[in-house]
Scaffold this motif. Structure first.
Motif, PDB file in Angstrom:
ATOM      1  N   GLY A 132      -5.689  -2.928  -6.018  1.00  0.00           N
ATOM      2  CA  GLY A 132      -5.084  -2.180  -4.926  1.00  0.00           C
ATOM      3  C   GLY A 132      -6.148  -1.780  -3.917  1.00  0.00           C
TER       4      GLY A 132
ATOM      5  N   SER B 154     -10.005   1.850  -2.994  1.00  0.00           N
ATOM      6  CA  SER B 154      -9.396   1.183  -4.150  1.00  0.00           C
ATOM      7  C   SER B 154      -8.521   2.195  -4.877  1.00  0.00           C
ATOM      8  N   TYR B 155      -7.239   1.854  -4.997  1.00  0.00           N
ATOM      9  CA  TYR B 155      -6.317   2.747  -5.704  1.00  0.00           C
ATOM     10  C   TYR B 155      -6.743   2.868  -7.168  1.00  0.00           C
TER      11      TYR B 155
ATOM     12  N   MET C  10     -12.833   7.274  -3.907  1.00  0.00           N
ATOM     13  CA  MET C  10     -12.056   6.032  -3.778  1.00  0.00           C
ATOM     14  C   MET C  10     -12.732   4.918  -2.988  1.00  0.00           C
TER      15      MET C  10
ATOM     16  N   SER D 258       3.514   6.582  -6.830  1.00  0.00           N
ATOM     17  CA  SER D 258       2.547   7.487  -7.460  1.00  0.00           C
ATOM     18  C   SER D 258       2.770   8.934  -7.025  1.00  0.00           C
TER      19      SER D 258
ATOM     20  N   LEU E  66      -2.690   6.049  -8.277  1.00  0.00           N
ATOM     21  CA  LEU E  66      -2.871   7.185  -7.356  1.00  0.00           C
ATOM     22  C   LEU E  66      -2.213   8.463  -7.873  1.00  0.00           C
TER      23      LEU E  66
ATOM     24  N   TRP F 292      -3.208  -0.466 -11.010  1.00  0.00           N
ATOM     25  CA  TRP F 292      -3.442   0.159  -9.692  1.00  0.00           C
ATOM     26  C   TRP F 292      -2.158   0.687  -9.065  1.00  0.00           C
ATOM     27  N   GLN F 293      -1.027   0.081  -9.430  1.00  0.00           N
ATOM     28  CA  GLN F 293       0.214   0.446  -8.734  1.00  0.00           C
ATOM     29  C   GLN F 293       0.613   1.900  -8.969  1.00  0.00           C
TER      30      GLN F 293
ATOM     31  N   TRP G  61       0.844  -1.209   0.000  1.00  0.00           N
ATOM     32  CA  TRP G  61       0.000   0.000   0.000  1.00  0.00           C
ATOM     33  C   TRP G  61       0.870   1.248   0.000  1.00  0.00           C
TER      34      TRP G  61
ATOM     35  N   ALA H 262       1.950   3.770  -3.286  1.00  0.00           N
ATOM     36  CA  ALA H 262       1.491   5.150  -3.047  1.00  0.00           C
ATOM     37  C   ALA H 262       2.684   6.086  -3.210  1.00  0.00           C
TER      38      ALA H 262
END
Ligand SMILES: Nc1ncnc2c1ncn2[C@@H]1O[C@H](COP(=O)(O)OP(=O)(O)O[C@H]2O[C@H](CO)[C@@H](O)[C@H](O)[C@H]2O)[C@@H](O)[C@H]1O
Length: 524
Positions: free
Chosen positions: A209, A238-239, A231, A156, A184, A180-181, A149, A153
């Motif tokens: 994510g 959820s990313y 989100m 991003s 963000l 998803w990685q 997580w 983040a």
């Protein structure tokens, strides 16, 4: 107008208009092609957790490694931000730092630059997060890193800060995030008040994510983002959803998948959001890197070949059979190179593999993933010694050799956003046997009577996606293999199919051009 195919004429006229609209140029001025006359060269920051050839767990890496090279033809210069995993750091630390980040969610990090294989990388050197054993997402025991997580983040956030101007002397015109990685990135950008355009590409909606909303303060986001139109996702955050609601444009890796994910069956709980953003959603089919996947030059093939010398494949086949301790025979060699998961239908293959042996065939499965399905495959192999081999692991040279020596590649996916293995199969004269879903349905032309007589067939499709369907497709392929002329024609047609990046890169260039032009026209 006897003899003139009107649909082709119309198609070309529409095509030219589309390109004119996108480039605001006359047709004869289109070479060299450019995404936008107002912003050339266009500087793009791609953000990704994988990139070939440095770190790969699947198709995402192939795409992020190939797309920048394909886009350079269009005057697009891509720099790709990647985490400083050990395999990347070893090279990146040979270069002086570009800048320091003092506080990325409490972590210090150094940004380094690395040029490799025609790619320009920004490497986020944050040892506490990325310099550790295991893979990009899991440790040496295959268990998810507990701080994923935070790791993604931070990636991003670094992307957003660079986009917003943190790196002296360089700022992108557009951001391209992947899965998803890095999703963000656009969430952070919008929080910063930046309007830099962002394209988000979904390679696989199954990975989202999803984390507890209690993490919000730790990823530097305000409580307001925990709402249904931001989100919030089934009581968590959820990313990927964050990216979907904040990106300016969303692409997925085939037009069919773009349609499928609007339904609850394929939407993975995000079909509502995707429907709401349908006007921004587009499917662009993946291409393949024709230099890396070229049977005529592939360094991993003991015997190289092209469409004219495809008979050389049989030497690779003999080597493959020997290497996997399989008995030689006259039947077809089927293979699967894949994550061994329910998505990829590998449980179905374990169930119906006997059909292959019934026809005198052999089967090699190379991959890793779900332990129960791996065990089921191994149990089937144990029942058919000398005829089926299962090799657990992830090995790029083996993947190439398998394509270079097999007669058919099996991909019975339950859903498949695009799929690359079948495209590599086509290029290597390895006839694909696939389920009719997502990108598989639009990249393989089923060998039905009409397609065979039109000399268009390139493989075998089955639907519905059930074991009986797969069994039937295997039977059809094995029967076709028995007809040497028919098989040779199928193989040649497969090898002639063009799935290079050219067409798809043009679609991305168009998207980039449209978004950056729209932004350039905003009042400053
Ligand atoms: N054991 C092994 N050893 C060596 N190589 C192996 C391997 N297992 C798989 N690979 C390689 O990993 C890649 C897999 O790519 P795919 O596109 O077929 O699926 P994946 O689900 O990873 O990708 C997701 O993203 C891509 C990219 O957008 C979409 O095409 C796809 O539908 C989507 O699920 C291929 O290059 C394949 O050769």
């Amino acid at each position: 107008m006897a003899g003139v195919d009107l649909s082709l004429v119309l198609g070309r006229a529409q095509f030219i208009q589309r390109v004119r609209d996108a480039y605001h140029r006359d047709e004869d001025e289109l070479r060299p092609r450019r995404p936008s006359p107002t912003r050339v060269p266009l500087h793009v920051l791609a953000v990704t957790s994988e990139i070939y050839p440095l770190v790969k767990t699947g198709g995402l890496a192939d795409v992020t490694g190939a797309l920048p090279k394909a886009l350079s033809t269009y005057g697009i210069a891509t720099h790709t931000l990647v985490p400083g995993y050990p395999s990347i750091l070893a090279l990146a630390r040979l270069h002086p730092p570009l800048m320091e980040f003092d506080d990325l969610l409490g972590e210090k990090a150094t940004l380094r630059h690395l040029e490799i294989d025609g790619l320009s990388l920004f490497v986020l050197d944050a040892p506490a997060l990325y310099d550790r054993p295991g893979g990009p997402y899991v440790d040496e025991n295959g268990v998810d890193h507990a701080d994923n997580w935070k790791r993604f983040a931070v990636l991003s956030l670094a992307g957003a800060e660079i986009a917003a101007g943190a790196l002296p002397g360089w700022q992108p015109d557009l951001i391209h995030t992947h899965d998803w990685q890095s999703a963000l990135t656009s969430v952070y950008l919008r929080q910063m008040g930046s309007a830099v355009p962002v394209v988000l590409t979904i390679h696989n909606l199954a990975f989202q994510g999803q984390y507890s909303a209690s993490l919000l303060p730790y990823i530097g986001l305000p409580p307001e983002v925990y709402s249904v139109d931001q989100m919030e996702y089934f009581g968590d955050i959820s990313y990927l959803k964050g990216g979907l609601v904040t990106a300016d444009h969303i692409t997925v890796v085939s037009p069919t998948y773009a349609r499928e994910i609007l339904s609850p069956t394929f939407g993975m709980g995000l079909d509502g959001v995707l429907n709401a953003r349908m006007d921004r959603l587009q499917g662009i089919v993946n291409g393949i890197d024709k230099e890396i996947w070229n049977p005529a030059t592939d360094p991993y093939l003991p015997f190289r070949y092209d469409a004219k010398t495809v008979r050389n494949k049989k030497n690779n086949k003999a080597l493959l059979l020997e290497r996997f301790h399989l008995e030689p025979g006259d039947g077809p060699l089927f293979s699967a190179v894949t994550r061994i998961t329910w998505q990829k239908g590998m449980d179905m293959l374990a169930e119906v593999a006997d059909e292959i042996f019934h026809w005198g065939g052999r089967l090699i499965v190379h991959g890793q993933g779900d332990h129960d399905i791996e065990d089921a495959l191994k149990a089937t192999a144990a029942r058919f010694p000398g005829r089926m081999a299962v090799s657990i692991g992830f090995n790029e040279p083996t993947a190439h050799l398998i394509h270079g020596g097999s007669d058919a590649i099996i991909q019975p996916s339950r859903f498949e956003p695009c799929g690359l293995t079948q495209l590599y199969g086509l290029r290597y004269g390895c006839v694909p046997v696939v389920s009719r879903t997502g990108g598989l349905s639009e990249t393989i032309i089923d060998a039905n009577d009409a397609a065979i007589s039109a000399r268009a067939a390139t493989g075998f499709q089955f639907h519905p996606v059930r074991p009986e369907g797969l069994r039937h497709a295997i039977r059809r392929a094995a029967e076709a293999y028995g007809d040497k002329r028919k098989w040779a024609r199928l193989q040649l047609q497969a090898m002639r199919a063009d799935y290079s990046w050219d067409r798809s890169a043009e679609s991305y260039a168009e998207v980039y051009g449209r978004l950056t032009d729209a932004r350039a026209q905003l009042p400053h």
